[in-house]
Write a protein that holds these residues in place. Structure first.
Motif, PDB file in Angstrom:
ATOM      1  N   GLY A 172       0.754  -1.250   0.000  1.00  0.00           N
ATOM      2  CA  GLY A 172       0.000   0.000   0.000  1.00  0.00           C
ATOM      3  C   GLY A 172       0.785   1.301   0.000  1.00  0.00           C
ATOM      4  O   GLY A 172       0.262   2.325   0.421  1.00  0.00           O
ATOM      5  N   SER A 173       2.030   1.289  -0.485  1.00  0.00           N
ATOM      6  CA  SER A 173       2.840   2.509  -0.429  1.00  0.00           C
ATOM      7  C   SER A 173       2.254   3.638  -1.281  1.00  0.00           C
ATOM      8  O   SER A 173       2.072   3.499  -2.483  1.00  0.00           O
ATOM      9  CB  SER A 173       4.272   2.220  -0.896  1.00  0.00           C
ATOM     10  N   GLN A 174       1.997   4.778  -0.644  1.00  0.00           N
ATOM     11  CA  GLN A 174       1.487   5.956  -1.359  1.00  0.00           C
ATOM     12  C   GLN A 174       2.571   6.552  -2.247  1.00  0.00           C
ATOM     13  O   GLN A 174       2.291   7.108  -3.306  1.00  0.00           O
ATOM     14  CB  GLN A 174       0.983   7.006  -0.366  1.00  0.00           C
ATOM     15  N   LEU A 175       3.812   6.453  -1.790  1.00  0.00           N
ATOM     16  CA  LEU A 175       4.921   6.994  -2.573  1.00  0.00           C
ATOM     17  C   LEU A 175       5.052   6.240  -3.895  1.00  0.00           C
ATOM     18  O   LEU A 175       5.221   6.846  -4.956  1.00  0.00           O
ATOM     19  CB  LEU A 175       6.208   6.883  -1.754  1.00  0.00           C
ATOM     20  N   TYR A 303      10.757  12.814 -13.379  1.00  0.00           N
ATOM     21  CA  TYR A 303      10.388  12.161 -12.109  1.00  0.00           C
ATOM     22  C   TYR A 303      11.074  12.797 -10.891  1.00  0.00           C
ATOM     23  O   TYR A 303      10.948  12.275  -9.781  1.00  0.00           O
ATOM     24  CB  TYR A 303      10.742  10.667 -12.165  1.00  0.00           C
ATOM     25  N   ASP A 304      11.791  13.902 -11.080  1.00  0.00           N
ATOM     26  CA  ASP A 304      12.580  14.473  -9.976  1.00  0.00           C
ATOM     27  C   ASP A 304      11.762  14.699  -8.706  1.00  0.00           C
ATOM     28  O   ASP A 304      12.244  14.459  -7.594  1.00  0.00           O
ATOM     29  CB  ASP A 304      13.227  15.802 -10.398  1.00  0.00           C
ATOM     30  N   ALA A 305      10.530  15.157  -8.855  1.00  0.00           N
ATOM     31  CA  ALA A 305       9.721  15.492  -7.676  1.00  0.00           C
ATOM     32  C   ALA A 305       8.900  14.308  -7.164  1.00  0.00           C
ATOM     33  O   ALA A 305       8.123  14.457  -6.221  1.00  0.00           O
ATOM     34  CB  ALA A 305       8.788  16.658  -8.012  1.00  0.00           C
ATOM     35  N   ASN A 323       8.967  15.393   2.771  1.00  0.00           N
ATOM     36  CA  ASN A 323      10.331  15.338   2.265  1.00  0.00           C
ATOM     37  C   ASN A 323      10.658  13.873   1.996  1.00  0.00           C
ATOM     38  O   ASN A 323      10.677  13.064   2.916  1.00  0.00           O
ATOM     39  CB  ASN A 323      11.297  15.926   3.313  1.00  0.00           C
ATOM     40  N   ARG A 324      10.905  13.540   0.724  1.00  0.00           N
ATOM     41  CA  ARG A 324      11.033  12.126   0.358  1.00  0.00           C
ATOM     42  C   ARG A 324      12.415  11.552   0.644  1.00  0.00           C
ATOM     43  O   ARG A 324      12.670  10.394   0.369  1.00  0.00           O
ATOM     44  CB  ARG A 324      10.678  11.948  -1.125  1.00  0.00           C
ATOM     45  N   ARG A 350      18.268  20.370  -5.365  1.00  0.00           N
ATOM     46  CA  ARG A 350      16.819  20.627  -5.333  1.00  0.00           C
ATOM     47  C   ARG A 350      16.052  19.324  -5.058  1.00  0.00           C
ATOM     48  O   ARG A 350      15.098  19.307  -4.292  1.00  0.00           O
ATOM     49  CB  ARG A 350      16.371  21.244  -6.660  1.00  0.00           C
ATOM     50  N   ILE A 351      16.496  18.200  -5.643  1.00  0.00           N
ATOM     51  CA  ILE A 351      15.838  16.904  -5.411  1.00  0.00           C
ATOM     52  C   ILE A 351      15.904  16.518  -3.929  1.00  0.00           C
ATOM     53  O   ILE A 351      14.911  16.109  -3.330  1.00  0.00           O
ATOM     54  CB  ILE A 351      16.486  15.797  -6.277  1.00  0.00           C
TER      55      ILE A 351
END
Length: 450
Positions: A172-175, A303-305, A323-324, A350-351
């Motif tokens: 179930g990962s939202q990420l 896909y950076d963000a 913050n990933r 920035r990533i």
């Protein structure tokens, strides 16, 4: 439930498994001795499914293989010396594959717990192997997506090669869901619920630790592919995954053994030989190093963000964090270092939200990646030589060379290393064994080399 004493357990039982085509739910049942049954469920979306004849038989074979491999999560709680299969018989080839998965896939678990598992897990062989038949599966790939850079490189390479694909993930990962949605491709989210009793056993002092999760996910995706009637299961494990941590007095222990070539080859061949002759299981990135994958990823900022390879996100934070990147785990360290030679500094900072190489307090973490006074971390990170070459490349660049850890590398570590071992180009060569279908590989090779 009476208190669990792992030392008093004598037998681990593969009780039974079943798959309901009308609901898409597979049930995998296990037990210790005469204790309570532990039932794990795997749910393939899209039911009801029409399964008949040879495909129904292949689904049954894939289900049993999943039952055996997924049992590793439960077996490890007590690692008893006896193992039995209550409701079906297996052949010698299946037994050999599964025994290899348990021995090597539990290598880090055994090392950390001071256990010797060599020769301990043995399955009863009571059937003859039967060769698998071609099923006439349609040309379509289920591609595993994990939310990190590697699977995104594979997905975009398949897109450019005109291979029809469904991005697939388990749990179930939202990420991962956010990443999957960003691809714009069809999605398949397979459900997996571990038996709740397992968490209770852990609370009561069961053995616990790392399991070969890629082996389990591979078996789940093979089942899903057959239920869906498609002919490819694609992972994104690179060449570096085959190399473990070198530990003094112990030898090699590979945290990511089931991401390595030995597992891919054994599992993929077994599936074609004994499950479904026209089902292809392969890793699209096997001929690439981690640095070569990073170079591919850096070609687009699409896909950076959205992507994250930070393990802490998946362990602790559950839902997708703001913050990933935690910025302090080995995965964050390695991905930052691997991408740095291939993208502008401003983009990389920035990533991640900060410059990890300009923080002197992180020296220990980067030293482990460089295999400087420490062994490679028990994480899915590249080889020491890749980290050393990346750091040497940065030490030669004006925009990086003043950063604290790059400066430290240049003055303290680089002088102890041979210059020809620090070249990045040889590590970017696309080479080595793989299971990618030949026609696809020709297209991919040209694409990756561009």
């Amino acid at each position: 439930m009476t208190a669990f004493d792992k030392d008093q357990v004598s037998r681990f039982r593969f009780v039974r498994c079943d798959f309901a085509a009308d609901t898409g739910v597979a049930r995998l049942v296990y037990a210790f001795d005469d204790g309570p049954e532990m039932t794990e469920t795997v749910t393939v979306p899209g039911a009801p499914f029409r399964l008949d004849g040879e495909r129904a038989a292949a689904v049954q074979r894939a289900l049993r293989l999943l039952h055996l491999i997924a049992g590793v999560s439960y077996y490890k709680a007590a690692v008893p010396a006896q193992v039995s299969i209550d409701s079906y018989a297996i052949d010698a080839d299946t037994a050999a594959l599964v025994e290899t998965v348990y021995l090597n896939g539990l290598g880090e678990f055994a090392y950390r717990n001071g256990l010797n598992l060599r020769g301990r897990f043995r399955l009863p062989v009571e059937a003859q192997a039967e060769p698998a038949q071609p099923l006439g599966l349609r040309a379509h790939a289920l591609v595993a997506i994990g939310g990190g850079k590697d699977s995104l490189v594979s997905i975009e390479a398949l897109r450019r090669a005109d291979v029809a694909a469904t991005v697939t993930w388990i749990g179930g990962s939202q990420l991962i869901r956010a990443c999957a949605e960003r691809t714009g491709l069809p999605m398949l989210n397979v459900g997996r619920a571990l038996a709740p009793e397992l968490f209770e056993l852990n609370r009561q002092g069961a053995w616990n630790g790392h399991i070969p999760v890629t082996a389990v996910n591979s078996a789940i995706m093979v089942l899903a592919a057959l239920v869906q009637g498609v002919d490819q299961v694609v992972f994104s494990n690179e060449r570096s995954a085959s190399y473990g941590s070198q530990i003094a007095g112990t030898g090699e222990v590979n945290h990511q053994w089931s991401k390595g070539w030995a597992f891919e080859k054994a599992f993929g061949e077994h599936v074609q030989r004994h499950v479904a002759a026209d089902l292809h299981y392969y890793s699209l990135l096997r001929p690439l190093s981690e640095l070569a994958v990073a170079r591919q990823f850096a070609k687009t900022d699409y896909y950076d963000a959205h992507f994250s390879s930070c393990n802490r996100n998946f362990h602790i934070l559950g839902e997708r964090p703001v913050n990933r990147w935690c910025g302090v785990c080995p995965k964050c360290h390695f991905v930052f270092l691997a991408l740095a030679p291939f993208m502008p500094k401003t983009r990389l900072v920035r990533i991640f939200g900060r410059n990890l190489l300009d923080d002197g307090e992180q020296a220990g973490g980067f030293d482990a990646l460089l295999e400087f006074q420490d062994h490679k971390p028990f994480e899915c990170v590249g080889e020491g030589k890749e980290s050393r070459a990346a750091m040497a490349a940065l030490a030669a660049r004006p925009e990086w060379k003043e950063d604290a850890l790059v400066k430290r590398f240049a003055s303290l570590i680089q002088p102890t290393l041979a210059a020809d071992e620090l070249k990045i180009e040889p590590l970017l060569v696309i080479d080595g064994e793989h299971r990618i279908p030949a026609a696809l590989w020709e297209r991919l090779r040209a694409d990756f080399a561009a």
